[in-house]
Scaffold this active site. Structure first.
Site, PDB file in Angstrom:
ATOM      1  N   TYR A 260       0.872   7.839   1.762  1.00 46.69           N
ATOM      2  CA  TYR A 260       2.297   7.559   1.925  1.00 46.69           C
ATOM      3  C   TYR A 260       2.628   6.412   0.980  1.00 46.69           C
ATOM      4  O   TYR A 260       1.920   5.396   0.949  1.00 46.69           O
ATOM      5  CB  TYR A 260       2.592   7.157   3.368  1.00 46.69           C
ATOM      6  CG  TYR A 260       4.024   6.721   3.625  1.00 46.69           C
ATOM      7  CD1 TYR A 260       4.337   5.384   3.863  1.00 46.69           C
ATOM      8  CD2 TYR A 260       5.067   7.638   3.613  1.00 46.69           C
ATOM      9  CE1 TYR A 260       5.649   4.984   4.098  1.00 46.69           C
ATOM     10  CE2 TYR A 260       6.380   7.248   3.862  1.00 46.69           C
ATOM     11  CZ  TYR A 260       6.667   5.910   4.094  1.00 46.69           C
ATOM     12  OH  TYR A 260       7.956   5.505   4.315  1.00 46.69           O
TER      13      TYR A 260
ATOM     14  N   ASP B  31      -1.559   2.150  -5.278  1.00 47.07           N
ATOM     15  CA  ASP B  31      -0.634   1.674  -4.248  1.00 47.07           C
ATOM     16  C   ASP B  31      -1.443   0.809  -3.280  1.00 47.07           C
ATOM     17  O   ASP B  31      -2.112   1.323  -2.386  1.00 47.07           O
ATOM     18  CB  ASP B  31       0.017   2.858  -3.522  1.00 47.07           C
ATOM     19  CG  ASP B  31       0.972   2.372  -2.437  1.00 47.07           C
ATOM     20  OD1 ASP B  31       1.796   3.194  -1.969  1.00 47.07           O
ATOM     21  OD2 ASP B  31       0.902   1.184  -2.047  1.00 47.07           O
TER      22      ASP B  31
ATOM     23  N   LYS C 251       3.859  -6.013   1.997  1.00 48.34           N
ATOM     24  CA  LYS C 251       3.293  -6.494   3.264  1.00 48.34           C
ATOM     25  C   LYS C 251       2.740  -7.930   3.197  1.00 48.34           C
ATOM     26  O   LYS C 251       3.497  -8.892   3.265  1.00 48.34           O
ATOM     27  CB  LYS C 251       2.241  -5.505   3.771  1.00 48.34           C
ATOM     28  CG  LYS C 251       2.834  -4.108   4.107  1.00 48.34           C
ATOM     29  CD  LYS C 251       1.831  -3.165   4.671  1.00 48.34           C
ATOM     30  CE  LYS C 251       2.346  -1.742   4.702  1.00 48.34           C
ATOM     31  NZ  LYS C 251       3.148  -1.420   5.886  1.00 48.34           N
TER      32      LYS C 251
END
Ligand code: KE4
Length: 431
Positions: free
Chosen positions: A149, A244, A272
């Site tokens: 994702y 990613d 994050k």
């Protein structure tokens, strides 16, 4: 003793109100607890390794804002940094010194990142990485892997993990056929299909984007030198490799997964942890690629809150608390938890898999090895939902989906691990 779910009357009242005004009552689908068969908790406060819901039920938190809070909730040094930044201003919409300091920390820890641009989310960072990749290579097609994702921008919403997987969605309406046709989704850990695809579309593949360690199908680990082979074949076909590392950046080491696996991607996406829980994303890589970004180059990208001073100060304070000791501790307590669960399973002949690396782990309810999205989907999600509910009833807050990772933080103490293992032992006794 049969587990009874906590009294969540206040959360249910709030959820009812939220559903009147917010689609599904949530601002992000995976928070909806749909795949674990409950209405969502509304969290009222958090501190250290704990969160409290609106009914003041206390939980040991293994979600940690989806991995962003590597030091748990409200670490004093981070609170102090945010307070100081706040008194100087909330947002300037202009340059400020701290964004340079955060850029220095990122580039020092990620040698592959010569220049970095801060944005407001991992989605924005991935969107920028893909636009840059296409502009730099003058090609259109992107390869991604099933179960990975990369946020919700159109180009990467196919066979994605995380919230889509939890809802059983393979792609999303609203993504045009044209856009979808430029994204090829392959099985993770399947180097053969990657080689075939690259040969099938010579000079058409702009880039390959991958979660080096997948967190969004639950945790999946690369097998048989997969990442090294991906790096080599992308060089051979002159397409860019985008790592990613929104989850793995500063999670697995101060240099992310690329340090652990000694792979140098062309572009890296972060998020994050670099914001310490405040909204942030970052795209970084080689100067010759990054300098294509406006205003120095023609590839446009922008944002009102990009490099927001509060987010940046929170990120700097978070990253400054990281050192080798941090990762050693995180690995120790994660191993204590995962090995403890495996020990209980072997004593009770419970068949399940635990995929873990560093301070992230996922429990899969299947006897078979879980190495790609299909094998993750073979996991018994009803058993996961039952596990989630029973652990919640014992005051343990795990990821509310089989297709997510759980995260430990430096705020988790040995006593939290012991309580979590005791809870697991009790629910296993009541199988
Ligand atoms: P955001 O746009 O949510 O900041 O980042 C998107 C993203 C990109 N890349 C990876 C590897 C990610 O894990 C994410 C976001 N992660 C999900 C949890 N798996 C965020 C939680 C949510 O969607 O509510």
């Amino acid at each position: 003793m049969l587990e009874t779910l906590p009294n969540t009357k206040k959360s249910q009242e709030l959820f009812k109100r939220a559903c009147e005004l917010i689609p599904g009552g949530v601002n992000s689908p995976v928070r909806a607890f749909k795949s674990v068969g409950l209405d969502p908790l509304f969290i009222s406060k958090a501190k250290g390794s704990y969160i409290w819901d609106a009914d003041q039920n206390k939980y040991i938190d293994f979600v940690n804002s989806w991995g962003a809070l590597i030091h748990g909730h409200l670490p004093p040094e981070v609170v102090d940094a945010i307070e100081k930044a706040l008194l100087k201003g909330i947002s300037f919409g202009a340059c400020h010194e701290n964004e340079i300091e955060l850029a220095e920390i990122v580039t020092k820890n990620f040698p592959s990142i010569e220049k970095v641009r801060f944005v407001n989310s991992g989605t924005e960072a991935v969107m920028t990485a893909i636009r840059l990749t296409r502009a730099y290579t003058k090609r259109n097609k992107i390869i991604k892997f099933a179960g990975c994702y990369h946020g919700h921008s159109d180009s990467v919403l196919s066979m994605s993990g995380s919230g889509l997987a939890a809802l059983g969605l393979s792609t999303s309406p609203g993504v045009t056929k044209n856009t979808a046709s430029e994204t090829i989704t392959l099985p993770y850990n399947d180097f053969n299909s990657l080689e075939i695809t690259l040969s099938k579309y010579p000079k058409e593949i702009a880039g390959i984007i991958i979660e080096p360690i997948v967190g969004n199908a639950g945790v999946l680990l690369p097998k048989n030198n997969f990442l090294k082979l991906v790096r080599e074949v992308s060089k051979k076909h002159k397409c860019l490799l985008i790592f990613d590392e929104v989850i793995t950046g500063f999670r697995l080491s101060q240099g992310g997964a690329q340090f652990l696996f000694n792979i140098t991607p062309d572009l890296t996406v972060l998020g994050k942890i670099i914001g310490g829980g405040m909204p942030i994303g970052a795209i970084g890589g080689k100067k010759e690629i990054m300098d294509l970004l406006a205003p120095i180059g023609p590839v446009y990208q922008a944002g009102t809150s990009s490099g927001n001073p509060i987010s940046v100060s929170c990120g700097i304070a978070t990253l400054k608390l990281l050192n080798e000791e941090t990762y050693k501790y995180l690995e120790e307590i994660t191993s204590m938890l995962c090995e403890g669960i495996k020990k209980i399973n072997s004593e009770k002949n419970i068949k399940l898999q635990i995929n873990s690396i560093g301070s992230m782990f996922t429990v899969f309810f299947t006897e078979n090895e879980v190495y790609d999205y299909n094998s993750a989907k073979n996991s018994n999600t009803k058993r996961y939902a039952d596990f989630f509910q029973k652990m919640l009833s014992k005051g343990i807050y795990l990821a509310p989906s089989q297709f997510e990772a759980n995260f430990l933080s430096t705020a988790h103490k040995e006593d939290d691990i012991k309580k979590t293992l005791e809870a697991y032992k009790q629910i296993s006794d009541n199988k």
